[in-house]
Design a protein around this motif. Structure first.
Motif, PDB file in Angstrom:
ATOM      1  N   GLN A   1       1.078  -1.208  -0.074  1.00  0.00           N
ATOM      2  CA  GLN A   1      -0.018   0.021   0.125  1.00  0.00           C
ATOM      3  C   GLN A   1       0.898   1.208   0.027  1.00  0.00           C
ATOM      4  N   LEU A   2       0.725   1.993  -1.052  1.00  0.00           N
ATOM      5  CA  LEU A   2       1.431   3.182  -1.167  1.00  0.00           C
ATOM      6  C   LEU A   2       0.963   4.386  -1.352  1.00  0.00           C
ATOM      7  N   LYS A   3       1.340   5.372  -0.849  1.00  0.00           N
ATOM      8  CA  LYS A   3       0.869   6.739  -1.074  1.00  0.00           C
ATOM      9  C   LYS A   3       1.810   7.650  -1.855  1.00  0.00           C
ATOM     10  N   GLY A   4       1.463   8.191  -3.104  1.00  0.00           N
ATOM     11  CA  GLY A   4       2.366   8.895  -3.651  1.00  0.00           C
ATOM     12  C   GLY A   4       1.793   9.996  -4.741  1.00  0.00           C
ATOM     13  N   GLU A   5       2.650  10.554  -5.600  1.00  0.00           N
ATOM     14  CA  GLU A   5       2.200  11.649  -6.328  1.00  0.00           C
ATOM     15  C   GLU A   5       2.003  11.096  -7.818  1.00  0.00           C
TER      16      GLU A   5
ATOM     17  N   MET B   1      17.001  -6.993  -1.749  1.00  0.00           N
ATOM     18  CA  MET B   1      16.722  -5.750  -2.535  1.00  0.00           C
ATOM     19  C   MET B   1      16.460  -4.756  -1.621  1.00  0.00           C
ATOM     20  N   GLU B   2      16.083  -4.881  -0.247  1.00  0.00           N
ATOM     21  CA  GLU B   2      15.879  -3.948   0.732  1.00  0.00           C
ATOM     22  C   GLU B   2      16.940  -3.824   1.799  1.00  0.00           C
ATOM     23  N   TYR B   3      17.235  -2.841   2.594  1.00  0.00           N
ATOM     24  CA  TYR B   3      18.411  -2.832   3.258  1.00  0.00           C
ATOM     25  C   TYR B   3      18.277  -2.388   4.767  1.00  0.00           C
TER      26      TYR B   3
ATOM     27  N   ALA C   1      17.584   2.949   7.110  1.00  0.00           N
ATOM     28  CA  ALA C   1      16.818   1.965   6.022  1.00  0.00           C
ATOM     29  C   ALA C   1      16.903   2.470   4.792  1.00  0.00           C
ATOM     30  N   ASP C   2      16.933   1.779   3.576  1.00  0.00           N
ATOM     31  CA  ASP C   2      16.595   2.451   2.274  1.00  0.00           C
ATOM     32  C   ASP C   2      15.082   2.932   2.012  1.00  0.00           C
ATOM     33  N   ASN C   3      14.963   3.698   0.955  1.00  0.00           N
ATOM     34  CA  ASN C   3      13.861   4.444   0.786  1.00  0.00           C
ATOM     35  C   ASN C   3      12.956   3.783  -0.471  1.00  0.00           C
ATOM     36  N   VAL C   4      13.307   2.740  -1.084  1.00  0.00           N
ATOM     37  CA  VAL C   4      12.791   2.117  -2.020  1.00  0.00           C
ATOM     38  C   VAL C   4      11.572   1.340  -1.895  1.00  0.00           C
ATOM     39  N   ALA C   5      10.525   1.965  -2.295  1.00  0.00           N
ATOM     40  CA  ALA C   5       9.334   0.945  -2.286  1.00  0.00           C
ATOM     41  C   ALA C   5       9.278   0.199  -3.688  1.00  0.00           C
TER      42      ALA C   5
ATOM     43  N   TYR D   1       9.891   5.992   0.488  1.00  0.00           N
ATOM     44  CA  TYR D   1       9.174   5.121   1.423  1.00  0.00           C
ATOM     45  C   TYR D   1       9.708   5.070   2.610  1.00  0.00           C
ATOM     46  N   ASP D   2       8.969   5.257   3.759  1.00  0.00           N
ATOM     47  CA  ASP D   2       9.673   4.991   5.176  1.00  0.00           C
ATOM     48  C   ASP D   2       9.433   3.876   5.662  1.00  0.00           C
ATOM     49  N   LYS D   3      10.528   3.038   6.086  1.00  0.00           N
ATOM     50  CA  LYS D   3      10.224   1.533   6.616  1.00  0.00           C
ATOM     51  C   LYS D   3      10.553   1.534   8.043  1.00  0.00           C
ATOM     52  N   MET D   4      10.382   2.522   8.806  1.00  0.00           N
ATOM     53  CA  MET D   4      10.740   2.885  10.092  1.00  0.00           C
ATOM     54  C   MET D   4       9.164   2.971  10.859  1.00  0.00           C
ATOM     55  N   PHE D   5       8.986   2.122  11.858  1.00  0.00           N
ATOM     56  CA  PHE D   5       7.699   2.218  12.691  1.00  0.00           C
ATOM     57  C   PHE D   5       7.884   2.784  13.881  1.00  0.00           C
ATOM     58  N   LYS D   6       7.423   3.750  14.543  1.00  0.00           N
ATOM     59  CA  LYS D   6       7.653   4.150  15.908  1.00  0.00           C
ATOM     60  C   LYS D   6       6.728   3.477  16.774  1.00  0.00           C
ATOM     61  N   LEU D   7       7.418   2.616  17.496  1.00  0.00           N
ATOM     62  CA  LEU D   7       6.538   1.977  18.564  1.00  0.00           C
ATOM     63  C   LEU D   7       6.294   2.865  19.900  1.00  0.00           C
TER      64      LEU D   7
END
Lengths: 302, 199
Positions: free
Chosen positions: A188-192, B1-3, B17-21, B32-38
């Protein structure tokens, strides 16, 4: 993947818009008109000649694109989303329906674009429409697009093996325009700017080239037409007409389907430097591929 | 793929974390943010199968917040890590296992900083540095070589930059930018996206 340098040489979109009949969504404010643009692409000459070029296609179904532009410098700043996709529905190598509608408005401010397994997508569209309406009746306000995307994503989670890709776009009251991509595998992605489907790589190539923050609607429409045209050219599962929806704070508008077949045939192999139409000899030289003379003579070049 | 990568210092944890989705061969999103704030001082970095990451990470996130609402105080990083691992283990032998690789980084008042490495098979290990993904093959040796327990913040960022340079040089995929965050006693701090100047 074959990359073609190009410049947008189609006639400006606004020249065509005046000829279009405008439909608007029912029951809402209608000061802005919708733009639905249909491009009917047919192979050059007869269907057999087209096989000279390499066609790259993936195993999915047709392409859908979105452009979102929250701000326009040239006109009154307005927030809008442009939605465009094409209308071919294919089934294992056959075109089931050349005029299917893939972009479905859910309500006046939410439009869904589908790609993947057609039947599953239509089912989820109907379910989503029900749920959105129930939410609206229960809570007396529309669910935001992020909420709708989340809802759809949660509903799709038990069916991860389905091949369904939905793209949602809406214009929320406070949140402004939003484009969300929801896939049945959970992404699920939000984008432009999001493009999905088998033709999406070809469309991305064109869109990335021309998209910028602050486009006017006309620029975006021209870019949209170019992108879909290129995608329908290279992708076997994309083609026929093109739908275009324009969503603003007043709701969605759609434009009549339009046949760009003639324009497409004239401009498809244009040289990026030259603005002239190519004759068959120039076309051959440009592409540097060997086409048998007898086939070349059959191609109908202006 | 992701790091994912995490480096623990004497009084901080640095994570990136990398930013690629991505979806098959297409990069759909570059930010894309892969970090979740607990919680205020705990971050969960989550990569893996497409839908499972968000589903599982949000499930953990909401449960940690629920604990705080019920009990009035937050879970410690060690407790959160063990809770996450327990959930992964419970789902592992069900019909719907979650295929996610996690890094949990947090700062505890009593225990100090902590970095926890978790696997999709629900392995849990507290480690001074850790990485996930194909990029880990390339960068773990660098971390091995240059890591010291008494790193300063600047040195940790330099070490991170060394790792990312190596990725740029040798990793076959293009990972243009990375989100970097630092956790210390004052909470979670966003740092400049690396490499510098990337969009």
């Amino acid at each position: 993947m074959f990359v073609v340098s190009w410049t947008p040489l189609m006639p400006p979109a606004h020249a065509l818009t005046h000829q279009m009949r405008w439909d608007t969504c029912g029951g809402q404010h209608r000061s802005l008109t919708e733009i639905v643009l249909f491009i009917f692409f047919s192979p050059l000459g007869s269907a057999a000649e087209k096989t000279e070029c390499q066609l790259f296609s993936l195993q999915l179904s047709p392409v859908c694109h979105l452009i979102s532009n929250p701000f326009s410098y040239h006109t009154v700043p307005q927030l809008w989303v442009l939605y465009f996709g094409m209308t071919r529905a294919s089934c294992k190598g056959l075109i089931c329906c050349p005029i299917s509608q893939k972009i479905m408005p859910i309500h006046s401010h939410l439009v869904v674009n589908i790609s993947g397994s057609g039947a599953d997508c239509m089912l989820w569209e109907r379910i989503l429409t029900c749920e959105m309406r129930l939410y609206q009746l229960r809570h007396r306000k529309r669910l935001s697009v992020n909420g709708a995307a989340k809802l759809l994503s949660m509903m799709l989670h038990p069916f991860k093996d389905q091949n369904t890709k939905n793209v949602l776009s809406t214009f929320g009251g406070r949140s402004g325009p939003r484009v969300c991509y929801v896939c049945s595998d959970g992404l699920q992605l939000k984008g432009e700017m999001i493009s999905v489907g088998s033709g999406s790589p070809y469309a991305y190539a064109v869109l990335d080239d021309g998209w910028r923050w602050g486009m006017t609607v006309d620029e975006a429409v021209a870019l949209a037409r170019e992108a879909v045209f290129r995608a329908t050219h290279w992708d076997a599962y994309s083609g026929n007409n093109v739908d275009l929806f324009h969503i603003t704070a007043h709701g969605w508008r759609r434009r009549d389907r339009e046949d760009l077949k003639e324009e497409g045939r004239k401009y498809v192999f244009i040289n990026c430097i030259s603005t002239k139409k190519l004759n068959s000899r120039q076309y051959n030289a440009f592409f540097q591929i060997n086409i048998c003379n007898h086939r070349l003579n059959k191609l109908d070049f202006p | 793929m992701e790091y994912l990568i995490g480096i623990q210092g004497p009084d901080f944890v640095l994570v990136a974390a990398d930013n690629v989705a991505a979806s098959s061969i297409i990069q759909m999103k570059h930010d894309y943010d892969k970090m979740f704030k607990l919680s205020e001082k705990i971050l969960l970095l989550c990569v893996g199968e497409a839908g499972d990451t968000v589903q599982f990470a949000e499930y953990i996130q909401k449960n940690v917040q629920l604990y705080k609402m019920r009990n009035g105080y937050e879970l410690s990083p060690a407790a959160a890590a063990n809770f996450t691992r327990k959930n992964l283990a419970d789902y592992l032998r069900s019909r719907t296992p979650y295929h996610v690789n996690l890094l949990l980084a947090g700062y505890d008042e009593a225990d100090g900083p902590g970095l926890y490495y978790m696997d999709y098979l629900s392995a849990l290990a507290k480690a001074p540095f850790a990485a996930h993904g194909y990029g880990a093959f390339l960068t773990l040796s660098i971390l091995d070589r240059y890591y010291r327990p008494d790193l300063t913040r600047e040195e940790a960022v330099d070490l991170l930059k060394k790792c990312l340079e190596e990725l740029n040089k040798r990793f076959i995929l293009n990972l243009p930018s990375f989100t970097v965050r630092l956790i210390d006693k004052d909470g979670i701090h966003d740092m400049e996206k690396l490499p510098v100047g990337s969009k």
